[in-house]
Design a protein around this motif. Structure first.
Motif, mmCIF file in Angstrom:
data_model
loop_
_atom_site.group_PDB
_atom_site.id
_atom_site.type_symbol
_atom_site.label_atom_id
_atom_site.label_comp_id
_atom_site.label_asym_id
_atom_site.label_seq_id
_atom_site.Cartn_x
_atom_site.Cartn_y
_atom_site.Cartn_z
ATOM 1 N N PRO A 1 2.036 27.885 -12.161
ATOM 2 C CA PRO A 1 2.253 26.550 -12.736
ATOM 3 C C PRO A 1 2.797 25.569 -11.704
ATOM 4 C CG PRO A 1 3.194 28.264 -14.141
ATOM 5 C CD PRO A 1 2.806 28.928 -12.849
ATOM 6 N N LEU A 2 2.555 24.285 -11.950
ATOM 7 C CA LEU A 2 3.069 23.204 -11.109
ATOM 8 C C LEU A 2 2.582 23.339 -9.662
ATOM 9 C CD1 LEU A 2 6.760 23.057 -12.396
ATOM 10 C CD2 LEU A 2 4.848 21.638 -13.106
ATOM 11 N N ALA A 3 1.357 23.824 -9.487
ATOM 12 C CA ALA A 3 0.849 24.031 -8.127
ATOM 13 C C ALA A 3 0.786 22.721 -7.360
ATOM 14 C CB ALA A 3 -0.535 24.685 -8.182
ATOM 15 N N PHE A 4 0.304 21.649 -8.012
ATOM 16 C CA PHE A 4 0.195 20.367 -7.321
ATOM 17 C C PHE A 4 1.577 19.826 -6.976
ATOM 18 C CE2 PHE A 4 -0.361 15.682 -7.332
ATOM 19 C CZ PHE A 4 -1.253 15.594 -6.274
ATOM 20 N N ALA A 5 2.504 19.931 -7.920
ATOM 21 C CA ALA A 5 3.866 19.462 -7.660
ATOM 22 C C ALA A 5 4.512 20.251 -6.526
ATOM 23 C CB ALA A 5 4.712 19.577 -8.932
ATOM 24 N N LEU A 6 4.290 21.560 -6.496
ATOM 25 C CA LEU A 6 4.843 22.379 -5.424
ATOM 26 C C LEU A 6 4.209 22.028 -4.077
ATOM 27 C CD1 LEU A 6 5.034 25.839 -7.225
ATOM 28 C CD2 LEU A 6 6.955 24.408 -6.506
ATOM 29 N N ILE B 1 0.834 -1.202 0.000
ATOM 30 C CA ILE B 1 0.000 0.000 0.000
ATOM 31 C C ILE B 1 0.871 1.255 0.000
ATOM 32 C CG2 ILE B 1 -1.632 1.338 1.382
ATOM 33 C CD1 ILE B 1 -2.874 -1.283 2.294
ATOM 34 N N ALA B 2 1.922 1.259 0.825
ATOM 35 C CA ALA B 2 2.824 2.420 0.873
ATOM 36 C C ALA B 2 3.500 2.644 -0.474
ATOM 37 C CB ALA B 2 3.870 2.224 1.967
ATOM 38 N N ALA B 3 3.965 1.556 -1.101
ATOM 39 C CA ALA B 3 4.584 1.680 -2.426
ATOM 40 C C ALA B 3 3.586 2.194 -3.451
ATOM 41 C CB ALA B 3 5.145 0.327 -2.860
ATOM 42 N N GLY B 4 2.328 1.731 -3.353
ATOM 43 C CA GLY B 4 1.300 2.204 -4.274
ATOM 44 C C GLY B 4 1.019 3.686 -4.107
ATOM 45 N N VAL B 5 0.998 4.160 -2.861
ATOM 46 C CA VAL B 5 0.758 5.583 -2.619
ATOM 47 C C VAL B 5 1.887 6.427 -3.206
ATOM 48 C CG1 VAL B 5 0.601 7.338 -0.814
ATOM 49 C CG2 VAL B 5 -0.671 5.195 -0.584
ATOM 50 N N ILE B 6 3.135 5.983 -2.985
ATOM 51 C CA ILE B 6 4.283 6.728 -3.531
ATOM 52 C C ILE B 6 4.238 6.741 -5.058
ATOM 53 C CG2 ILE B 6 6.797 6.751 -3.722
ATOM 54 C CD1 ILE B 6 6.900 5.573 -0.906
ATOM 55 N N ALA B 7 3.938 5.589 -5.673
ATOM 56 C CA ALA B 7 3.852 5.515 -7.128
ATOM 57 C C ALA B 7 2.728 6.405 -7.658
ATOM 58 C CB ALA B 7 3.643 4.063 -7.564
ATOM 59 N N ALA B 8 1.597 6.445 -6.941
ATOM 60 C CA ALA B 8 0.483 7.288 -7.379
ATOM 61 C C ALA B 8 0.855 8.766 -7.327
ATOM 62 C CB ALA B 8 -0.742 7.008 -6.509
ATOM 63 N N LEU B 9 1.581 9.170 -6.269
ATOM 64 C CA LEU B 9 2.011 10.560 -6.183
ATOM 65 C C LEU B 9 2.948 10.930 -7.320
ATOM 66 C CD1 LEU B 9 2.618 10.950 -2.333
ATOM 67 C CD2 LEU B 9 0.740 11.894 -3.690
ATOM 68 N N ILE B 10 3.889 10.036 -7.613
ATOM 69 C CA ILE B 10 4.820 10.302 -8.722
ATOM 70 C C ILE B 10 4.061 10.380 -10.044
ATOM 71 C CG2 ILE B 10 6.769 9.380 -10.015
ATOM 72 C CD1 ILE B 10 7.798 8.174 -7.414
ATOM 73 N N ALA B 11 3.128 9.456 -10.246
ATOM 74 C CA ALA B 11 2.354 9.455 -11.485
ATOM 75 C C ALA B 11 1.485 10.702 -11.617
ATOM 76 C CB ALA B 11 1.475 8.204 -11.544
ATOM 77 N N ALA B 12 1.035 11.241 -10.474
ATOM 78 C CA ALA B 12 0.204 12.439 -10.525
ATOM 79 C C ALA B 12 1.022 13.701 -10.775
ATOM 80 C CB ALA B 12 -0.578 12.581 -9.222
ATOM 81 N N VAL B 13 2.248 13.729 -10.251
ATOM 82 C CA VAL B 13 3.076 14.936 -10.369
ATOM 83 C C VAL B 13 3.834 14.983 -11.686
ATOM 84 C CG1 VAL B 13 5.056 16.150 -9.372
ATOM 85 C CG2 VAL B 13 3.294 15.198 -7.887
ATOM 86 N N ALA B 14 4.349 13.848 -12.159
ATOM 87 C CA ALA B 14 5.224 13.825 -13.336
ATOM 88 C C ALA B 14 4.588 14.425 -14.579
ATOM 89 C CB ALA B 14 5.686 12.392 -13.600
ATOM 90 N N PRO B 15 3.323 14.083 -14.944
ATOM 91 C CA PRO B 15 2.753 14.671 -16.173
ATOM 92 C C PRO B 15 2.695 16.190 -16.132
ATOM 93 C CG PRO B 15 1.451 12.790 -15.452
ATOM 94 C CD PRO B 15 2.411 13.095 -14.353
#
Length: 344
Positions: free
Chosen positions: A219-224, A61-75
């Motif tokens: 720009p990049l508000a979510f990433a920030l 679950i922890a790995a999934g959360v980290i992967a989801a955050l990366i997937a949400a920020v990267a695009p």
């Protein structure tokens, strides 16, 4: 002579610590991560899930959360990177025009000469740069090994954690075992409270600053916002770096007025955190003076980089627990001696 002996002992301990850092680092990271993941693991175990399965599910679950955050920020970063680069180039032109005008009046020839000097310096240091690249590759490999070791140690901490204290009591023996077990239990509880409280405070900071950035169209508000959340785990320094990055992007993308508004939002949120959230949420046993926190983060960052800055406050909190327990034992011993003298 005693001073020399103490200095030599400190040097030996520092050498041992440096040589064992490859083991100490993943264990320390695993302990910090384990304090965060243990409550849901304990809940799953109470519901009848086997210890190994509960630990594995929580790690996934922890790995999934980290992967989801990366997937949400990267695009968002990829999508807006070109626009930011163009705006940054325009900002550089504005800075060049400002340098060319009063009061500095730096001519274009002087700027070109400075750029040429920098270029020559880079060319001269090409071998050193190449060596740094290979060093970076080695560091990346070491980081992968550290991550893998941390995950494995975290799994076994979550799986076998409750059996560690009884094993320690049997192994160490009396009279040290009770004291060591009590100190470790207090450190575990203190670290868990600190990490969970810091996560909540960082989430509030990231949410408020992120909402402000979205309203202002930065720009990049979510990433920030994600960077702000992560930076919250490095007190004082992390908030300063994350806030500076947000102001810089606002300046490049939206101009000085928006940057000043973002700066005001960040200062207001930091005041809310320091004067309301932290005193309310942080337990008294975890309170560390701001100077101690700053010195700990500075020492950790200078000695071990970003990881050291992240671990500095948990380590300082653990040392504070040890010192408090030692003070309790000294006071109890002194009190018992006074009582015995009065009775006699």
């Amino acid at each position: 002579m005693q001073f020399i002996a103490v200095a030599a002992a400190i040097w030996v301990l520092a050498w041992i610590f440096g040589e064992a850092w490859v083991i100490i680092l993943p264990v320390a990271l695993a302990v910090v991560i384990g304090t965060v993941l243990w409550p849901p693991v304990r809940w799953m175990r109470a519901k009848g899930l086997p210890p190994a399965a509960a630990a594995l599910v929580m790690l996934l679950i922890a790995a999934g959360v980290i992967a989801a955050l990366i997937a949400a920020v990267a695009p968002a970063i990829v999508e807006q990177s070109t626009e930011l680069a163009q705006q940054a180039s325009a900002g550089v032109v504005q800075v060049r025009d400002w340098l060319d005008g009063p009061p500095l009046n730096i001519s274009q020839a002087q700027l070109d000469s400075a750029v040429a000097a920098i270029t020559d310096g880079l060319n001269t240091s090409s071998s050193q740069i190449a060596s740094g690249v290979f060093t970076g590759v080695g560091a990346a490999t070491s980081a992968l090994v550290t991550v893998f070791t941390t995950v494995v140690v975290t799994f076994f901490l979550l799986k076998d954690g409750p059996r560690f204290i009884p094993w320690l009591r049997r192994s160490v023996g009396y009279p040290a075992a009770p004291h060591l077990a009590e100190v470790l239990q207090r450190i575990w509880a203190s670290l868990g409270g600190f990490i969970r409280t810091q996560a909540l405070v960082s989430f509030v900071d990231a949410a408020l600053i992120g909402i402000g950035l979205v309203i202002l169209g930065v720009p990049l508000a979510f990433a920030l916002a994600i960077v702000t959340f992560i930076g919250g785990f490095v007190p004082i320094v992390g908030a300063f770096v994350a806030g500076g990055l947000a102001v810089l992007i606002a300046l490049v993308a939206n101009g000085p007025v928006t940057a000043l508004i973002v700066l005001g939002i960040i200062i207001a949120v930091q005041q809310l955190e320091g004067n309301v959230l932290q005193p309310w949420l942080q337990s008294r046993s975890m309170e560390l003076h701001a100077v101690i926190v700053l010195l700990a983060v500075t020492l950790g960052a200078s000695a071990f980089g970003v990881v050291g800055a992240f671990l500095a406050v948990p380590v300082a909190a653990a040392l504070a627990v040890v010192l408090r327990y030692y003070d309790e034992q000294v006071q109890a011993l002194t009190h018992s001696r006074v009582e015995s003298e009065v009775d006699s």
